[in-house]
Design a protein around this motif. Structure first.
Motif, PDB file in Angstrom:
ATOM      1  N   ILE A 151       5.068   4.573 -11.745  1.00 20.22           N
ATOM      2  CA  ILE A 151       4.398   4.597 -10.701  1.00 20.22           C
ATOM      3  C   ILE A 151       3.970   6.758 -11.095  1.00 20.22           C
ATOM      4  O   ILE A 151       5.197   7.401 -10.991  1.00 20.22           O
ATOM      5  N   ALA A 152       3.192   7.086 -10.308  1.00 24.12           N
ATOM      6  CA  ALA A 152       3.281   8.183 -10.372  1.00 24.12           C
ATOM      7  C   ALA A 152       3.229   8.701  -8.165  1.00 24.12           C
ATOM      8  O   ALA A 152       3.670   9.344  -8.289  1.00 24.12           O
ATOM      9  N   TYR A 153       1.974   8.164  -7.386  1.00 23.74           N
ATOM     10  CA  TYR A 153       2.270   8.581  -6.494  1.00 23.74           C
ATOM     11  C   TYR A 153       2.712   7.637  -4.899  1.00 23.74           C
ATOM     12  O   TYR A 153       1.958   6.374  -6.327  1.00 23.74           O
ATOM     13  N   ALA A 154       2.983   6.939  -4.309  1.00 21.93           N
ATOM     14  CA  ALA A 154       3.034   6.029  -3.308  1.00 21.93           C
ATOM     15  C   ALA A 154       2.640   6.429  -2.192  1.00 21.93           C
ATOM     16  O   ALA A 154       3.785   7.264  -1.524  1.00 21.93           O
ATOM     17  N   ALA A 155       2.991   5.902  -1.023  1.00 21.19           N
ATOM     18  CA  ALA A 155       2.821   5.743   0.293  1.00 21.19           C
ATOM     19  C   ALA A 155       3.145   4.141   1.009  1.00 21.19           C
ATOM     20  O   ALA A 155       2.596   3.429   0.732  1.00 21.19           O
ATOM     21  N   THR A 156       3.659   4.870   2.240  1.00 23.28           N
ATOM     22  CA  THR A 156       4.060   3.067   2.471  1.00 23.28           C
ATOM     23  C   THR A 156       3.348   3.268   4.053  1.00 23.28           C
ATOM     24  O   THR A 156       3.269   4.919   4.759  1.00 23.28           O
ATOM     25  N   PHE A 157       3.514   2.767   4.825  1.00 24.22           N
ATOM     26  CA  PHE A 157       3.006   2.353   6.808  1.00 24.22           C
ATOM     27  C   PHE A 157       3.376   0.807   6.912  1.00 24.22           C
ATOM     28  O   PHE A 157       3.642   0.456   6.734  1.00 24.22           O
ATOM     29  N   ASP A 158       2.819   1.322   8.728  1.00 19.56           N
ATOM     30  CA  ASP A 158       3.472   0.689   8.969  1.00 19.56           C
ATOM     31  C   ASP A 158       2.166  -1.178   9.626  1.00 19.56           C
ATOM     32  O   ASP A 158       1.316  -0.462   9.043  1.00 19.56           O
ATOM     33  N   ILE A 159       3.351  -2.665   9.260  1.00 20.03           N
ATOM     34  CA  ILE A 159       1.808  -3.201   9.712  1.00 20.03           C
ATOM     35  C   ILE A 159       2.310  -3.832  11.260  1.00 20.03           C
ATOM     36  O   ILE A 159       3.329  -3.897  11.557  1.00 20.03           O
ATOM     37  N   ASP A 160       0.572  -3.574  11.293  1.00 22.97           N
ATOM     38  CA  ASP A 160       0.925  -4.229  13.830  1.00 22.97           C
ATOM     39  C   ASP A 160       1.033  -5.345  13.547  1.00 22.97           C
ATOM     40  O   ASP A 160      -0.231  -6.461  12.223  1.00 22.97           O
ATOM     41  N   PRO A 161       1.477  -6.124  14.186  1.00 19.57           N
ATOM     42  CA  PRO A 161       2.063  -7.324  14.951  1.00 19.57           C
ATOM     43  C   PRO A 161       0.296  -8.214  14.693  1.00 19.57           C
ATOM     44  O   PRO A 161      -0.427  -9.619  14.237  1.00 19.57           O
ATOM     45  N   THR A 162      -0.952  -7.528  15.084  1.00 16.57           N
ATOM     46  CA  THR A 162      -2.255  -7.636  14.904  1.00 16.57           C
ATOM     47  C   THR A 162      -2.796  -7.190  13.646  1.00 16.57           C
ATOM     48  O   THR A 162      -4.102  -7.822  13.673  1.00 16.57           O
ATOM     49  N   ASP A 163      -2.146  -7.098  12.806  1.00 16.02           N
ATOM     50  CA  ASP A 163      -3.519  -6.387  11.435  1.00 16.02           C
ATOM     51  C   ASP A 163      -3.411  -8.262  10.850  1.00 16.02           C
ATOM     52  O   ASP A 163      -2.945  -9.057  10.700  1.00 16.02           O
ATOM     53  N   THR A 164      -4.856  -7.754  10.446  1.00 10.68           N
ATOM     54  CA  THR A 164      -5.158  -9.272   9.554  1.00 10.68           C
ATOM     55  C   THR A 164      -5.417  -8.280   7.804  1.00 10.68           C
ATOM     56  O   THR A 164      -5.421  -7.652   7.703  1.00 10.68           O
ATOM     57  N   ALA A 165      -5.499  -9.361   6.997  1.00 12.55           N
ATOM     58  CA  ALA A 165      -6.051  -9.185   5.812  1.00 12.55           C
ATOM     59  C   ALA A 165      -6.669  -7.946   5.169  1.00 12.55           C
ATOM     60  O   ALA A 165      -7.207  -6.715   4.826  1.00 12.55           O
ATOM     61  N   PHE A 166      -7.973  -7.945   6.635  1.00 12.42           N
ATOM     62  CA  PHE A 166      -8.579  -7.323   5.980  1.00 12.42           C
ATOM     63  C   PHE A 166      -8.488  -6.063   6.833  1.00 12.42           C
ATOM     64  O   PHE A 166      -8.789  -4.846   5.730  1.00 12.42           O
ATOM     65  N   ARG A 167      -8.065  -6.022   7.284  1.00  9.44           N
ATOM     66  CA  ARG A 167      -7.491  -4.150   8.307  1.00  9.44           C
ATOM     67  C   ARG A 167      -6.206  -4.158   7.592  1.00  9.44           C
ATOM     68  O   ARG A 167      -6.212  -2.729   7.263  1.00  9.44           O
ATOM     69  N   LEU A 168      -5.131  -4.902   6.859  1.00 12.07           N
ATOM     70  CA  LEU A 168      -4.214  -4.099   6.086  1.00 12.07           C
ATOM     71  C   LEU A 168      -4.423  -3.612   4.704  1.00 12.07           C
ATOM     72  O   LEU A 168      -4.143  -1.954   4.261  1.00 12.07           O
ATOM     73  N   SER A 169      -5.871  -4.494   4.233  1.00 14.62           N
ATOM     74  CA  SER A 169      -6.809  -4.225   3.621  1.00 14.62           C
ATOM     75  C   SER A 169      -6.966  -2.552   3.419  1.00 14.62           C
ATOM     76  O   SER A 169      -6.981  -1.753   2.706  1.00 14.62           O
ATOM     77  N   ALA A 170      -7.808  -2.257   4.707  1.00 19.69           N
ATOM     78  CA  ALA A 170      -8.136  -0.898   4.861  1.00 19.69           C
ATOM     79  C   ALA A 170      -7.266   0.070   4.489  1.00 19.69           C
ATOM     80  O   ALA A 170      -7.428   0.948   4.666  1.00 19.69           O
ATOM     81  N   LYS A 171      -5.930  -0.693   5.716  1.00 20.55           N
ATOM     82  CA  LYS A 171      -4.950   0.454   5.751  1.00 20.55           C
ATOM     83  C   LYS A 171      -5.004   1.130   4.218  1.00 20.55           C
ATOM     84  O   LYS A 171      -4.259   2.367   3.876  1.00 20.55           O
ATOM     85  N   CYS A 172      -4.316   0.390   3.697  1.00 23.40           N
ATOM     86  CA  CYS A 172      -4.417   0.476   1.852  1.00 23.40           C
ATOM     87  C   CYS A 172      -5.368   1.871   1.243  1.00 23.40           C
ATOM     88  O   CYS A 172      -4.685   2.641   0.576  1.00 23.40           O
ATOM     89  N   VAL A 173      -6.550   1.344   1.724  1.00 22.26           N
ATOM     90  CA  VAL A 173      -7.336   2.638   0.892  1.00 22.26           C
ATOM     91  C   VAL A 173      -7.545   3.876   1.981  1.00 22.26           C
ATOM     92  O   VAL A 173      -7.791   4.773   1.109  1.00 22.26           O
ATOM     93  N   THR A 174      -7.191   4.202   2.978  1.00 24.84           N
ATOM     94  CA  THR A 174      -6.975   5.168   4.061  1.00 24.84           C
ATOM     95  C   THR A 174      -5.760   5.624   3.524  1.00 24.84           C
ATOM     96  O   THR A 174      -5.961   6.942   2.868  1.00 24.84           O
ATOM     97  N   ALA A 175      -4.608   4.913   2.703  1.00 27.41           N
ATOM     98  CA  ALA A 175      -3.714   5.246   2.503  1.00 27.41           C
ATOM     99  C   ALA A 175      -3.829   6.149   1.279  1.00 27.41           C
ATOM    100  O   ALA A 175      -2.563   6.959   0.136  1.00 27.41           O
TER     101      ALA A 175
END
Length: 343
Positions: A151-175
């Motif tokens: 691993i070179a770099y990593a980031a973590t974030f919360d999953i919201d109760p309303t997150d769908t797979a699309f929204r979570l994937s978008a969070k991955c791109v943003t982070a």
């Protein structure tokens, strides 16, 4: 070539990329002083508009077929061009070992999941299915075995109760994109300082492409598990790689698009439907009533009560693929997941 920043040099890059994440990565890299030697992509319409290939051509960049990463001959071209970094963003082709070794600094992958716990495919969906409350994204050195490099770099974030797979994937791109920029910046300044933290592969979980039970709902499962499956299948407005969570009504397939937990315990037979309002029905699960707020039948969205009324929903048809977890470290799974995992 050394630019105006002391000790910093312009790099030669090759980008292997797909989807919207690849488009964003390409545009970000194109704004830097670094030279993009070529972009490798499938050139297919995968939901990103414009596609990676469209953006690359608009920038005057060479576009090569992504499948070339499997050809050891590509390594000779990368070596001859003195490519510093090969960057992989959401491309699923296995890269030949010789190609991985060709860049001067190394080959790196932007993985939409925290490693080593979520390796493999469709990891955001698997995380929602498992009910995770936090998630992450990883930039790692590429190795011949999928998602196992340091691993070179990593980031973590919360999953919201309303997150769908699309929204979570978008969070991955943003982070993930800032991690990719950090990698390139550090490579241009002092490549020896790029971290290389070895993964604890005993804790590795590698997941397969397809949904558990082929996204068939089993109403006897706990409500949180069913709700997780529905969210994990929700890539709206794009097509879900898992398909839609589904059940059967009088033998016909019904896609379950949106649900909400009620927290109201039930002792009715799993699958029993009680009408609540034209816009929703409650369905009995293994532990509580689950409110079904959106369904689709024969390609048409319908108000649940309009289609279902009162009666009973049967389990979906899983076909012959009861689970798609691959090579999972069983000690890291819950008891329910252990029972669902093939030996």
């Amino acid at each position: 070539m050394v630019d105006g920043v002391l000790g910093r040099r312009a790099l030669a890059l090759v980008l292997v990329a797909e989807e919207a994440a690849g488009v964003h990565a390409l545009r970000a890299l194109a704004k830097t002083e670094h030279r993009i030697h070529a972009v490798l992509t499938r050139g297919l319409d995968d939901g990103a508009s414009p596609s990676v290939a469209d953006v690359a051509r608009s920038l005057g960049l060479a576009v090569w077929p992504a499948a070339r990463v499997r050809d050891p001959a590509l390594a000779l071209e990368l070596t001859a061009a003195r490519i510093d970094l090969l960057l992989n963003v959401h491309s699923l082709y296995l890269v030949h070992e010789a190609v991985l070794a060709a860049p001067v600094i190394g080959a790196f992958n932007l993985h939409p999941g925290p490693l080593p716990h979520y390796a493999g495919l469709n990891c955001p969906s698997w995380a929602l299915y498992h009910g995770e409350r936090s998630y992450g994204v990883t930039v790692h050195w590429m190795a011949p075995r999928i998602d196992t490099g340091p691993i070179a770099y990593a980031a973590t974030f919360d999953i919201d109760p309303t997150d769908t797979a699309f929204r979570l994937s978008a969070k991955c791109v943003t982070a993930g994109l800032p991690l990719l920029r950090r990698l390139v910046d550090n490579a241009a300044t002092d490549a020896s300082a790029i971290p290389a933290l070895e993964q604890d592969l005993a804790r590795r979980r590698c997941f397969g492409r397809r949904a558990p039970r082929n996204a068939a709902i089993g109403w006897a499962e706990p409500a949180h598990r069913i709700a997780g499956l529905v969210r994990a299948c929700n890539y709206a407005p794009y097509v879900s790689p898992w398909g839609q969570a589904h059940a059967r009504w009088h033998g016909q397939r019904v896609e379950i698009l949106d649900v909400a937990r009620t927290g109201v315990a039930c002792d009715a037979r799993p699958g029993v439907v009680r009408a609540r309002a034209p816009a929703a029905v409650d369905v009995a699960t293994g532990d509580e009533w689950l409110r079904v707020r959106s369904v689709r039948h024969d390609g048409h969205p319908l108000a649940p009560a309009t289609l279902l009324g009162e009666g009973r929903l049967d389990d979906g048809d899983p076909g012959t693929d009861p689970s798609c977890v691959a090579k999972v470290a069983l000690a890291t799974l819950s008891p329910w997941e252990r029972r669902a995992t093939p030996s």
